[in-house]
Design an enzyme around this catalytic site. Structure first.
Site, PDB file in Angstrom:
ATOM      1  N   ARG A 282     -10.902 -12.393   7.000  1.00  0.00           N
ATOM      2  CA  ARG A 282      -9.680 -13.041   6.491  1.00  0.00           C
ATOM      3  C   ARG A 282     -10.003 -14.366   5.823  1.00  0.00           C
ATOM      4  NH1 ARG A 282      -5.338 -10.120   8.537  1.00  0.00           N
ATOM      5  NH2 ARG A 282      -5.521  -9.352  10.678  1.00  0.00           N
TER       6      ARG A 282
ATOM      7  N   ASP B 211      -7.907  -8.338   6.259  1.00  0.00           N
ATOM      8  CA  ASP B 211      -8.980  -8.146   7.238  1.00  0.00           C
ATOM      9  C   ASP B 211      -9.563  -6.739   7.231  1.00  0.00           C
ATOM     10  OD1 ASP B 211      -6.616  -6.882   8.412  1.00  0.00           O
ATOM     11  OD2 ASP B 211      -7.841  -6.681  10.209  1.00  0.00           O
TER      12      ASP B 211
ATOM     13  N   VAL C 285      -9.376  -3.382   0.468  1.00  0.00           N
ATOM     14  CA  VAL C 285      -9.885  -4.715   0.131  1.00  0.00           C
ATOM     15  C   VAL C 285      -9.791  -5.671   1.322  1.00  0.00           C
ATOM     16  CG1 VAL C 285      -9.453  -4.570  -2.353  1.00  0.00           C
ATOM     17  CG2 VAL C 285      -7.618  -5.343  -0.839  1.00  0.00           C
TER      18      VAL C 285
ATOM     19  N   ASP D 150       0.849  -1.196   0.000  1.00  0.00           N
ATOM     20  CA  ASP D 150       0.000   0.000   0.000  1.00  0.00           C
ATOM     21  C   ASP D 150       0.882   1.243   0.000  1.00  0.00           C
ATOM     22  OD1 ASP D 150      -1.999   1.848   0.292  1.00  0.00           O
ATOM     23  OD2 ASP D 150      -2.637   1.208   2.276  1.00  0.00           O
TER      24      ASP D 150
ATOM     25  N   LYS E  15      -1.317  -1.819  -4.663  1.00  0.00           N
ATOM     26  CA  LYS E  15      -2.259  -0.750  -5.002  1.00  0.00           C
ATOM     27  C   LYS E  15      -1.612   0.201  -5.995  1.00  0.00           C
ATOM     28  CE  LYS E  15      -4.959  -0.834  -0.825  1.00  0.00           C
ATOM     29  NZ  LYS E  15      -5.468  -0.089   0.326  1.00  0.00           N
TER      30      LYS E  15
HETATM   31  P1  5GP Z   1       1.835  -0.352   3.768  1.00  0.00           P
HETATM   32  O1  5GP Z   1       2.803  -0.428   4.893  1.00  0.00           O
HETATM   33  O2  5GP Z   1       2.391  -0.748   2.435  1.00  0.00           O
HETATM   34  O3  5GP Z   1       1.080   0.934   3.734  1.00  0.00           O
HETATM   35  O4  5GP Z   1       0.678  -1.362   4.106  1.00  0.00           O
HETATM   36  C1  5GP Z   1       0.897  -2.703   4.097  1.00  0.00           C
HETATM   37  C2  5GP Z   1       0.023  -3.361   5.131  1.00  0.00           C
HETATM   38  O5  5GP Z   1      -1.190  -2.610   5.398  1.00  0.00           O
HETATM   39  C3  5GP Z   1      -0.426  -4.703   4.594  1.00  0.00           C
HETATM   40  O6  5GP Z   1       0.438  -5.704   5.065  1.00  0.00           O
HETATM   41  C4  5GP Z   1      -1.823  -4.843   5.152  1.00  0.00           C
HETATM   42  O7  5GP Z   1      -1.762  -5.495   6.387  1.00  0.00           O
HETATM   43  C5  5GP Z   1      -2.323  -3.432   5.368  1.00  0.00           C
HETATM   44  N1  5GP Z   1      -3.179  -2.979   4.258  1.00  0.00           N
HETATM   45  C6  5GP Z   1      -2.863  -2.089   3.305  1.00  0.00           C
HETATM   46  N2  5GP Z   1      -3.867  -1.929   2.440  1.00  0.00           N
HETATM   47  C7  5GP Z   1      -4.854  -2.752   2.849  1.00  0.00           C
HETATM   48  C8  5GP Z   1      -6.165  -3.059   2.338  1.00  0.00           C
HETATM   49  O8  5GP Z   1      -6.643  -2.557   1.323  1.00  0.00           O
HETATM   50  N3  5GP Z   1      -6.887  -3.960   3.048  1.00  0.00           N
HETATM   51  C9  5GP Z   1      -6.426  -4.564   4.170  1.00  0.00           C
HETATM   52  N4  5GP Z   1      -7.230  -5.420   4.767  1.00  0.00           N
HETATM   53  N5  5GP Z   1      -5.190  -4.317   4.657  1.00  0.00           N
HETATM   54  C10 5GP Z   1      -4.423  -3.418   4.009  1.00  0.00           C
END
Ligand code: 5GP
Ligand code: MG
Length: 181
Positions: free
Chosen positions: A168, A162, A156, A106, A134
Site C-alpha cells: 500500500r 494492496d 495492480v 473492478d 478496470k
Molecule cells: P469491485 O467490488 O469493484 O469488484 O472491487 C473493488 C474493490 O476490490 C476495490 O476497492 C479494491 O479494494 C479491490 N480490488 C479490485 N481490483 C483490485 C486490484 O487490481 N488490486 C487491488 N489491490 N485491489 C483490487
C-alpha cells in the site's frame, strides 16, 4: 519492495497530476450544488486512504469525512468474493451532498453496494469517485461520476492498493511479478 513490481503503470508525478485535474473537476461541481447541504466524503477503507488524503487537500470546500469498510478480497485471494459492508456511518446523511471515494472499480460490486446503502439515507446528492477503473464490461457499466485513470483488466498494487495488505505504501501504481503473487 519496488523490485517486486513487474510493470509501473503510473509514477507519483502522473498520479499527482491526474489528482490535480480530478480535484478541479470535483471542486467545480461541488460549487454548483445548492449550498443548503453539507459535503460528506465517504472513503472506502483501506485502499482509498492515500488517494483520499491527497484528493481532499486539493478541495477548498468545507467538508466532512466518513469511513466505511468493505471486504471484497479477503487475504490473498485476487478474485472478488463478493462485497460486504462491514462498518456503517455514524452521522446522518439526510440532505447532505455525498461523494464516495474508492481506490479502484473492478466488478462494481463494492460501489453498487455502497451506493445502494447510502441512497437509503436520503442524501441531497450522491456521487462516486475512483482513482482507477478496470476496462472490463461490469466496471464500465457501473455508475461512477469521477474516474482518475482507465486501466487494463490486471491486478495492480501501490498507492493504497494492496496484495495481502502489503504494497500500500508504494508511491507508484503497478503490477506484481508473478513469482511474488
Ligand atoms: P469491485 O467490488 O469493484 O469488484 O472491487 C473493488 C474493490 O476490490 C476495490 O476497492 C479494491 O479494494 C479491490 N480490488 C479490485 N481490483 C483490485 C486490484 O487490481 N488490486 C487491488 N489491490 N485491489 C483490487
Ligand atoms: Mg477496497
Amino acid at each position: 519492495m519496488k523490485a517486486d513490481l513487474d510493470k509501473i503503470l503510473f509514477d507519483s508525478d502522473q498520479i499527482a497530476a491526474r489528482i490535480g485535474t480530478l480535484a478541479q473537476e470535483i471542486s467545480r461541481d461541488l460549487d454548483e450544488l445548492p449550498d443548503d447541504g453539507e459535503i460528506v466524503l465517504v472513503s472506502v477503507l483501506t485502499g482509498s486512504v492515500i488517494f483520499v488524503a491527497d484528493l481532499i487537500r486539493q478541495l477548498p470546500q468545507k467538508l466532512r469525512i466518513e469511513l466505511v469498510t468493505v471486504k471484497s478480497y479477503p487475504g490473498q485471494a485476487t478474485a472478488s468474493q463478493g462485497a460486504q459492508l462491514i462498518d456503517g456511518i455514524d452521522g446522518s446523511l439526510e440532505g447532505k451532498h455525498v461523494l464516495i471515494v474508492d481506490d479502484i472499480l473492478d466488478s462494481g460490486g463494492t460501489l453498487n453496494l455502497i451506493r445502494a446503502e447510502l441512497s437509503r439515507r436520503n442524501p441531497a446528492s450522491l456521487r462516486a469517485c475512483v482513482l482507477l477503473r478496470k476496462q472490463r464490461p461490469s466496471a464500465m457499466a457501473t455508475t461512477c461520476e469521477y474516474i482518475g485513470f482507465d486501466i487494463p483488466d490486471v491486478f495492480v498494487v501501490g498507492y493504497g492498493l494492496d496484495f495481502d495488505n502489503y504494497y500500500r505504501n508504494l508511491p507508484v501504481i503497478g503490477t506484481l511479478r508473478e513469482d511474488v503473487m
